[in-house]
Scaffold this motif. Structure first.
Motif, PDB file in Angstrom:
ATOM      1  N   LEU A   1       0.835  -1.203   0.000  1.00  0.00           N
ATOM      2  CA  LEU A   1       0.000   0.000   0.000  1.00  0.00           C
ATOM      3  C   LEU A   1       0.866   1.247   0.000  1.00  0.00           C
ATOM      4  O   LEU A   1       2.013   1.223   0.438  1.00  0.00           O
ATOM      5  N   GLN A   2       0.277   2.351  -0.472  1.00  0.00           N
ATOM      6  CA  GLN A   2       0.931   3.649  -0.361  1.00  0.00           C
ATOM      7  C   GLN A   2      -0.015   4.592   0.368  1.00  0.00           C
ATOM      8  O   GLN A   2      -1.239   4.444   0.297  1.00  0.00           O
ATOM      9  N   VAL A   3       0.556   5.557   1.064  1.00  0.00           N
ATOM     10  CA  VAL A   3      -0.268   6.562   1.743  1.00  0.00           C
ATOM     11  C   VAL A   3      -0.611   7.653   0.733  1.00  0.00           C
ATOM     12  O   VAL A   3       0.273   8.324   0.206  1.00  0.00           O
ATOM     13  N   ASP A   4      -1.897   7.805   0.442  1.00  0.00           N
ATOM     14  CA  ASP A   4      -2.366   8.834  -0.491  1.00  0.00           C
ATOM     15  C   ASP A   4      -2.690  10.135   0.233  1.00  0.00           C
ATOM     16  O   ASP A   4      -2.511  11.210  -0.310  1.00  0.00           O
ATOM     17  N   CYS A   5      -3.250   9.988   1.431  1.00  0.00           N
ATOM     18  CA  CYS A   5      -3.844  11.153   2.086  1.00  0.00           C
ATOM     19  C   CYS A   5      -3.677  11.029   3.593  1.00  0.00           C
ATOM     20  O   CYS A   5      -3.837   9.936   4.151  1.00  0.00           O
ATOM     21  N   VAL A   6      -3.364  12.141   4.217  1.00  0.00           N
ATOM     22  CA  VAL A   6      -3.350  12.214   5.680  1.00  0.00           C
ATOM     23  C   VAL A   6      -4.063  13.515   6.026  1.00  0.00           C
ATOM     24  O   VAL A   6      -3.524  14.601   5.831  1.00  0.00           O
ATOM     25  N   PHE A   7      -5.281  13.406   6.512  1.00  0.00           N
ATOM     26  CA  PHE A   7      -6.164  14.575   6.514  1.00  0.00           C
ATOM     27  C   PHE A   7      -7.291  14.406   7.526  1.00  0.00           C
ATOM     28  O   PHE A   7      -7.381  13.378   8.200  1.00  0.00           O
ATOM     29  N   ASN A   8      -8.123  15.432   7.650  1.00  0.00           N
ATOM     30  CA  ASN A   8      -9.357  15.387   8.444  1.00  0.00           C
ATOM     31  C   ASN A   8      -9.124  14.769   9.820  1.00  0.00           C
ATOM     32  O   ASN A   8      -9.780  13.796  10.204  1.00  0.00           O
ATOM     33  N   ALA A   9      -8.198  15.351  10.552  1.00  0.00           N
ATOM     34  CA  ALA A   9      -7.800  14.814  11.852  1.00  0.00           C
ATOM     35  C   ALA A   9      -8.708  15.308  12.975  1.00  0.00           C
ATOM     36  O   ALA A   9      -9.054  16.485  13.039  1.00  0.00           O
ATOM     37  N   GLY A  10      -9.058  14.387  13.866  1.00  0.00           N
ATOM     38  CA  GLY A  10      -9.619  14.775  15.143  1.00  0.00           C
ATOM     39  C   GLY A  10      -8.535  15.421  15.981  1.00  0.00           C
ATOM     40  O   GLY A  10      -7.359  15.077  15.851  1.00  0.00           O
ATOM     41  N   VAL A  11      -8.920  16.369  16.852  1.00  0.00           N
ATOM     42  CA  VAL A  11      -7.938  17.177  17.590  1.00  0.00           C
ATOM     43  C   VAL A  11      -8.360  17.287  19.052  1.00  0.00           C
ATOM     44  O   VAL A  11      -9.546  17.471  19.350  1.00  0.00           O
TER      45      VAL A  11
ATOM     46  N   LEU B   1      -5.648  12.944  15.707  1.00  0.00           N
ATOM     47  CA  LEU B   1      -6.020  11.591  15.311  1.00  0.00           C
ATOM     48  C   LEU B   1      -6.241  11.667  13.803  1.00  0.00           C
ATOM     49  O   LEU B   1      -7.307  12.059  13.316  1.00  0.00           O
ATOM     50  N   LEU B   2      -5.172  11.329  13.078  1.00  0.00           N
ATOM     51  CA  LEU B   2      -5.145  11.541  11.628  1.00  0.00           C
ATOM     52  C   LEU B   2      -5.939  10.464  10.895  1.00  0.00           C
ATOM     53  O   LEU B   2      -5.838   9.280  11.228  1.00  0.00           O
ATOM     54  N   ARG B   3      -6.684  10.877   9.907  1.00  0.00           N
ATOM     55  CA  ARG B   3      -7.242   9.913   8.961  1.00  0.00           C
ATOM     56  C   ARG B   3      -6.181   9.645   7.900  1.00  0.00           C
ATOM     57  O   ARG B   3      -5.729  10.571   7.214  1.00  0.00           O
ATOM     58  N   VAL B   4      -5.766   8.402   7.797  1.00  0.00           N
ATOM     59  CA  VAL B   4      -4.737   8.010   6.833  1.00  0.00           C
ATOM     60  C   VAL B   4      -5.391   7.107   5.785  1.00  0.00           C
ATOM     61  O   VAL B   4      -5.889   6.030   6.108  1.00  0.00           O
ATOM     62  N   ALA B   5      -5.395   7.591   4.534  1.00  0.00           N
ATOM     63  CA  ALA B   5      -6.004   6.814   3.445  1.00  0.00           C
ATOM     64  C   ALA B   5      -4.899   6.166   2.626  1.00  0.00           C
ATOM     65  O   ALA B   5      -3.988   6.849   2.154  1.00  0.00           O
ATOM     66  N   GLU B   6      -5.005   4.857   2.485  1.00  0.00           N
ATOM     67  CA  GLU B   6      -3.991   4.102   1.747  1.00  0.00           C
ATOM     68  C   GLU B   6      -4.621   3.424   0.541  1.00  0.00           C
ATOM     69  O   GLU B   6      -5.765   2.959   0.601  1.00  0.00           O
ATOM     70  N   SER B   7      -3.843   3.346  -0.538  1.00  0.00           N
ATOM     71  CA  SER B   7      -4.335   2.676  -1.745  1.00  0.00           C
ATOM     72  C   SER B   7      -3.259   1.726  -2.258  1.00  0.00           C
ATOM     73  O   SER B   7      -2.086   1.837  -1.890  1.00  0.00           O
ATOM     74  N   PRO B   8      -3.650   0.785  -3.116  1.00  0.00           N
ATOM     75  CA  PRO B   8      -2.650  -0.122  -3.697  1.00  0.00           C
ATOM     76  C   PRO B   8      -1.644   0.658  -4.537  1.00  0.00           C
ATOM     77  O   PRO B   8      -2.019   1.623  -5.206  1.00  0.00           O
ATOM     78  N   LYS B   9      -0.388   0.243  -4.506  1.00  0.00           N
ATOM     79  CA  LYS B   9       0.619   0.867  -5.368  1.00  0.00           C
ATOM     80  C   LYS B   9       0.194   0.687  -6.822  1.00  0.00           C
ATOM     81  O   LYS B   9      -0.315  -0.370  -7.206  1.00  0.00           O
TER      82      LYS B   9
END
Lengths: 346, 346
Positions: B23-33, B43-51
């Motif tokens: 997997l690769q990390v596409d996005c790190v966003f929309n964090a709870g604080v 508390l980061l939302r980390v979105a991963e997708s297939p390479k």
């Protein structure tokens, strides 16, 4: 194929007096059902629309405690009038008005066939969230109280609401129990492990399908522990929408739920699901064939044809009496031999 | 026009180690604080997708406790690949797969700018209702407990769920608190009249629009008394969707809610609403202008451009630090002078 012993048309719009002189009763259907003492109570959904005028489409809504009629020009290209139930914005597809407004009215019977129908609405839409009507009540007795779950409709959406009563004279409104879009809320009779349980049917816009869910509550007012039960994926082929029908009743095999399913052409049928008695999140069985389908003329033809839709039933000795709306127009009963149905659900 | 004192890009996908080698990390966003002791927690939302693979579209889902990758042929006419976030059935328009799977990961900082990011997911999707990921957490401290509200995503829909923690080490899952389709649940910090209160954002399919609602609960788990607050009808022109952003914070003027609004082209901006302190169902003010709009390059360009989206903020002395996802890709902070914002909300 499964068939009721008999199906009988009981109440039609002409049996009712409109609530206002400028309105006509279009539909009397989808009644909540319970027994109170020696009587069977139907809490009828009564849909009223403006009396017709040539070239105009009448729409109706609540304002300041009464039904307000508005007339739209049928030739106006801004309106999409293709659905008899509402008027849409021809551009955005958004529902602008409903053509009828529903209230709830009581009918009483000792034999379950001949009903004395109130001449006045028992429950009228109240407040902003009911400005387009109150619809499709279900009645479940939990301990000594009847819980009436119904759909509050307004421009904000279709929202499940509840009220309680002990005598069908005094009703206490308990507010909106779930957010939109949701319909077909049925309480289970009595608590399970000290919790109220309900079935509900959310309609997601994006991901997801119109399926039957259940939820739990300490008190009937505040709900959580939502759990998807079954629907489009598990259900019968070609059926695109599912919803709880009558409140579940208890049998040895489990909780027996008579639900509805509809296909792409909005043909509605009724089916049986069996849920675990101790943990209703467990589906024990979905009977493969519908138990009731639109076949009689009064089920096939009407305001919205090819619909059989139940909100309640009564168990009577060795029979199950399923009351149901037919063609979104009238109220009928389908009487099943309990032993015959039991073969299906066991 | 209102502007933050500064906006700063803090965390980008290249700052993170993927949770699996494929997997690769596409996005790190929309964090709870929130703040915990001396630290600011994201508390980061980390979105991963297939390479990537040429000619193929990778999709990813949870099964048996890990991320499972599936490869679709991009030339297959059954698939609609026009939205980078998912794969739809070209015929029905139904979402078949998501292209990324989100988990939640902790980052800690003392200065609010430099974050130490965990190398492992703190919270991973669990169970059938999270098989497409867990997204967009909000954190509110109610009494001595942090309530993390997030969106559980699966083929059954987008469903609000909650968990609690006291230390961000041990988390207790409290289940699904509302039915689909619903997102953007923020708890109010502390109870009001002995009740938990939340904002939520249902998305009705038929009647109704994606608006901000509130609800009440005795315990944070079971919810009722739903009430529509504001949205498309009351909101800024051309905005078609509204949702709560950060959990509200208390000021003299009322509860200050930083919400988001999006137009038809999915351009997201942030605004301020003021709710009554004793009865948050009362809207005291909706500030006429957005306080943050996509302007910087990192807000305009990315996985899904022209998005600023907050899930949390911290109050620091005379400043308000709004953490936000930019272009559905990275995490930034916008620092506002409290007195400047106060002029708007008072």
């Amino acid at each position: 194929m499964i068939q009721p012993k008999r199906r009988e048309l009981l109440i039609t719009p002409k049996d009712l007096i409109p609530s206002q002189v400028d309105l006509q009763v279009d539909c009397v259907f989808n009644a909540g059902v319970c027994t109170l003492g020696e009587e069977i109570i139907l809490l009828l959904r009564v849909a009223e629309s403006p009396k017709k005028q040539a070239g105009k489409r009448g729409v109706v809504m609540m304002a300041e405690g009464r039904s307000i009629v508005k007339w739209l020009d049928e030739a106006d290209p801004l309106y999409d009038l293709s659905d008899p139930r509402g008027v849409k914005d021809a551009g955005t597809g958004k529902t602008l008005y409903l053509t009828s407004l529903s209230h709830l009215r009581i009918a009483r019977s000792r034999d379950g066939i001949h009903f004395q129908i109130d001449t006045h609405p028992e429950l009228f839409p109240t407040g902003e969230m009911e400005s387009w009507g109150i619809e499709d009540p279900r009645i479940a007795k939990v301990e000594d109280t009847y819980w009436v779950s119904y759909t509050a409709v307004s421009p904000a959406g279709s929202v499940p609401a509840v009220m309680t009563t002990k005598d069908f004279k005094i009703f206490e409104r308990k507010g909106l129990i779930l957010p939109p879009e949701n319909k077909d809320v049925c309480f289970f009779p009595n608590k399970i492990k000290n919790q109220c349980v309900c079935l509900h049917r959310p309609v997601p816009k994006g991901i997801g399908t119109p399926d039957i869910w259940c939820a739990f509550s300490p008190d009937g007012v505040y709900w959580g522990e939502h759990h998807r039960l079954f629907g489009v994926r598990e259900g019968w082929q070609n059926m695109k929408r599912f919803g709880a029908g009558a409140p579940p009743f208890e049998a040895e095999a489990g909780w027996i739920e008579i639900f509805h399913a509809a296909d792409d052409s909005n043909r509605y049928v009724l089916g049986i699901a069996v849920l675990d008695r101790k943990d209703p999140r467990k589906i024990l069985k979905i009977v493969e064939e519908p138990i009731l389908q639109p076949e009689a003329e009064f089920e096939k033809q009407g305001f919205y044809g090819n619909v059989v839709f139940t909100c309640g039933l009564v168990e009577r000795a060795d029979e199950i009496w399923i009351y149901y709306g037919c063609a979104d127009t009238s109220t009928a009963v389908a009487v099943f031999d309990r032993e015959e149905l039991k073969k299906l659900w066991s």
